[in-house]
Design a protein around this motif. Sequence first.
Motif, PDB file in Angstrom:
ATOM      1  N   ILE A 278      57.888  38.693  26.642  1.00 13.70           N
ATOM      2  CA  ILE A 278      59.206  39.147  27.025  1.00 13.70           C
ATOM      3  C   ILE A 278      59.379  40.291  28.192  1.00 13.70           C
ATOM      4  CG2 ILE A 278      61.322  40.230  25.964  1.00 13.70           C
ATOM      5  CD1 ILE A 278      60.655  37.416  24.791  1.00 13.70           C
ATOM      6  N   ARG A 279      60.039  39.839  29.191  1.00 12.87           N
ATOM      7  CA  ARG A 279      60.363  40.847  30.148  1.00 12.87           C
ATOM      8  C   ARG A 279      61.708  41.452  29.988  1.00 12.87           C
ATOM      9  NH1 ARG A 279      55.982  40.924  30.207  1.00 12.87           N
ATOM     10  NH2 ARG A 279      54.488  40.233  31.594  1.00 12.87           N
ATOM     11  N   LEU A 280      61.904  42.684  30.363  1.00  3.67           N
ATOM     12  CA  LEU A 280      63.285  43.276  30.112  1.00  3.67           C
ATOM     13  C   LEU A 280      63.782  43.757  31.857  1.00  3.67           C
ATOM     14  CD1 LEU A 280      62.420  46.092  27.542  1.00  3.67           C
ATOM     15  CD2 LEU A 280      63.154  43.729  27.304  1.00  3.67           C
ATOM     16  N   ARG A 281      65.036  43.104  32.000  1.00  3.76           N
ATOM     17  CA  ARG A 281      65.412  43.180  33.510  1.00  3.76           C
ATOM     18  C   ARG A 281      66.605  44.233  33.382  1.00  3.76           C
ATOM     19  NH1 ARG A 281      61.156  40.520  35.651  1.00  3.76           N
ATOM     20  NH2 ARG A 281      61.274  37.952  34.941  1.00  3.76           N
ATOM     21  N   ALA A 282      66.193  45.196  34.157  1.00  2.00           N
ATOM     22  CA  ALA A 282      67.388  46.394  33.943  1.00  2.00           C
ATOM     23  C   ALA A 282      67.938  46.799  35.231  1.00  2.00           C
ATOM     24  CB  ALA A 282      66.795  47.615  33.265  1.00  2.00           C
ATOM     25  N   THR A 283      69.343  47.065  35.156  1.00  3.09           N
ATOM     26  CA  THR A 283      69.935  47.742  36.300  1.00  3.09           C
ATOM     27  C   THR A 283      70.496  49.084  36.128  1.00  3.09           C
ATOM     28  OG1 THR A 283      72.368  46.934  35.732  1.00  3.09           O
ATOM     29  CG2 THR A 283      70.856  45.335  37.285  1.00  3.09           C
ATOM     30  N   VAL A 284      70.101  50.008  37.086  1.00  3.18           N
ATOM     31  CA  VAL A 284      70.407  51.482  36.660  1.00  3.18           C
ATOM     32  C   VAL A 284      71.367  51.853  37.593  1.00  3.18           C
ATOM     33  CG1 VAL A 284      69.441  53.593  36.424  1.00  3.18           C
ATOM     34  CG2 VAL A 284      68.022  51.745  36.090  1.00  3.18           C
ATOM     35  N   SER A 285      72.656  52.399  37.251  1.00  6.00           N
ATOM     36  CA  SER A 285      73.821  52.799  38.282  1.00  6.00           C
ATOM     37  C   SER A 285      73.868  54.378  38.098  1.00  6.00           C
ATOM     38  CB  SER A 285      75.093  52.188  37.806  1.00  6.00           C
ATOM     39  OG  SER A 285      74.815  50.636  37.998  1.00  6.00           O
ATOM     40  N   ASP A 286      74.152  55.140  39.276  1.00  2.00           N
ATOM     41  CA  ASP A 286      74.421  56.421  39.268  1.00  2.00           C
ATOM     42  C   ASP A 286      75.844  56.698  38.743  1.00  2.00           C
ATOM     43  OD1 ASP A 286      74.470  59.212  39.635  1.00  2.00           O
ATOM     44  OD2 ASP A 286      73.652  59.107  41.531  1.00  2.00           O
TER      45      ASP A 286
ATOM     46  N   LEU B 209      67.795  42.932  50.016  1.00  2.00           N
ATOM     47  CA  LEU B 209      68.874  43.302  48.865  1.00  2.00           C
ATOM     48  C   LEU B 209      68.063  43.801  47.393  1.00  2.00           C
ATOM     49  CD1 LEU B 209      71.738  43.075  47.750  1.00  2.00           C
ATOM     50  CD2 LEU B 209      71.240  40.344  47.148  1.00  2.00           C
ATOM     51  N   PHE B 210      67.071  43.409  47.204  1.00  2.00           N
ATOM     52  CA  PHE B 210      66.406  44.067  45.985  1.00  2.00           C
ATOM     53  C   PHE B 210      66.014  45.395  46.404  1.00  2.00           C
ATOM     54  CE2 PHE B 210      62.449  44.922  43.815  1.00  2.00           C
ATOM     55  CZ  PHE B 210      62.786  44.641  42.463  1.00  2.00           C
ATOM     56  N   ASP B 211      65.584  45.828  47.393  1.00  2.00           N
ATOM     57  CA  ASP B 211      65.105  47.087  47.615  1.00  2.00           C
ATOM     58  C   ASP B 211      66.172  47.981  47.856  1.00  2.00           C
ATOM     59  OD1 ASP B 211      62.397  46.791  47.129  1.00  2.00           O
ATOM     60  OD2 ASP B 211      61.828  46.150  49.101  1.00  2.00           O
ATOM     61  N   ARG B 212      67.186  47.554  48.680  1.00  2.00           N
ATOM     62  CA  ARG B 212      68.274  48.514  49.144  1.00  2.00           C
ATOM     63  C   ARG B 212      69.681  48.325  48.355  1.00  2.00           C
ATOM     64  NH1 ARG B 212      65.969  52.538  51.249  1.00  2.00           N
ATOM     65  NH2 ARG B 212      64.346  52.091  52.708  1.00  2.00           N
ATOM     66  N   ALA B 213      69.395  47.755  47.182  1.00  2.00           N
ATOM     67  CA  ALA B 213      70.826  47.435  46.400  1.00  2.00           C
ATOM     68  C   ALA B 213      71.398  48.752  46.195  1.00  2.00           C
ATOM     69  CB  ALA B 213      70.403  46.619  45.305  1.00  2.00           C
ATOM     70  N   PRO B 214      72.628  48.875  45.753  1.00  2.00           N
ATOM     71  CA  PRO B 214      73.401  50.084  45.450  1.00  2.00           C
ATOM     72  C   PRO B 214      72.959  50.534  44.045  1.00  2.00           C
ATOM     73  CG  PRO B 214      75.001  48.142  45.396  1.00  2.00           C
ATOM     74  CD  PRO B 214      73.947  47.688  46.011  1.00  2.00           C
TER      75      PRO B 214
END
Length: 576
Positions: A171-179, A74-79
Amino acid sequence: MEMTTPDYLKDLRRRAEAVSSREVEQDIERMSVVEIQGPVHELRTHQIELELQNEELRKAQEELVVVRDELASLFDRAPVGYLSLNEKGTILKANLTISEMLGVDRALLVKQPFSAFIVPDDQDIYYLHRKTLLESREKQTCELRLHHAETGSQWVRIVCLCAEDPDGGGIRLRATVSDISELKEAEQQRKAIESQMHEAQKLESLGVMAGGIAHDFNNLLMAVLGNVDLALDDLSPVSPARESMELVRTAAKRAAELSRQMLIYSGRGSFIKQPIDLNEVVVEMTHLLESVISKKIVLKFNLARGLPAIEADATEIRQVVLNLITNASEAIDQDAGTITLTTVVSGYNGGSLTGDHAAKGSAEGKYIRLDVTDSGCGMAEETRQKIFDPFFTTKFTGRGLGLAAVHGIVRGHNGLLQVTSTIGRGTTFTVLFPSSPLPVMKTPLDEPGDGIPGRVGVVLVADDERTVRTLMETTLARAGFEVLTARDGQEAVDLFREEQHRIDVVLLDLTMPHLSGVDAFHQIRQISTDVPVLLASGYNEEKVKENFTDDHRPTRYIRKPCRPIVLVRIVQSVMK
């Protein structure tokens, strides 16, 4: 040997002790078996429980492995792409999706600054996004472009959160990147459509205004030109006033030409259409076109052979070509350059054109395309949006309708107009006219209305403009006609109902209060089906005809402004 009593007792005691010892031992043996069986049973019970627990642990471990694999997948192949960054924006972890979005192997992403993969023009957006996130510690969202190693840039939406590193790494920054490339493209298309709609509405508004002004101008100019002609007829050939009157007439004619261009811009101009060869029109204009451009400019022709005809007013098509060539020459200015004029057969599928200005309502089918391309300075989008506005110019002052007239002519011919331009690389104007199946007419249409001199009768004239009404009355009266006048359409109908037995011709203005010329015509036709009815207007005859059926329309149209002699001849020509 006899035992003594003590000996006997001792013997009995020994026997008793021996018996007791054996019994005790037997008792002990019996007790040991019982006591041992209990712990053994308990041990066996614990062993079974341990085995069951081991089985459960084994199953739990298998499930954990499955869950781990699923989460990893899921982590690797997430949309969407997932990134873990440190405070400085260095990539600590990335999934395969973001790797594919960037076109870079995941192993090469780690320890790289995320900003290295952002389009340079958008990096300030990212830095502000990260700064705001670290200061507020609240979720932040931004949109920017990422650079793909092979396919170029793409639009993405980044949603980022702050989190403490459980290992104490800060501190860690958690980011999601959507096309969001498709969304951006759709948004750009929507904005383009809105821009085209705004442009069409603006041009339509300007057209309505120009048409209204031109209509009023035509009435005034008809009165001016008509009365000047009448005055000149009354003046002696040697009168000192003749020169002044001729100057008035010249100025009024120029004003009439401007009014005609305004009507053309509004799409209400009057055209005399016939099948013509666009190439012939262009070739005939070669000398004129070369005379209006700089000597440093080379005029090239790329004309396709065997073009089908277009149904158009040749005079107006010449005006289109001349205006486009003049505009191209001014774009090149005093520099050396080229202007290329191209004709070709083209198709139109009814869709939208990039930068189109006159495609509204155009039908699909075969078109004849005219391209005028210059090597000039080009123009910005802001300028391109204004070039068809009346009197708009990039020079010091506006000098006329120019391209606005081109727009009106093209629209009046049901054509399409497209403009493409790039700063420093020139501009191309593309005009498409509907192809005609009719053969080319080699001779122009004859001007109507020669008439039969000397024929007179009773004419009913209806016009709400007093000066025009008076001019027509005076003009026709001088020619020997009896003239009845009406101030509006309703008055004209009432007067015709009373005097129909002696009225020979009815002349109606198109635009009148209470009852328009069109409505007045229909009511008069209900009273009489054979009386000749003339309809006067400065608008395009084709537009006026839309109000009538083929077998139920006015006898003739009169285009304002018209000279008194033309008016008389037209009236004479329709008399029975």
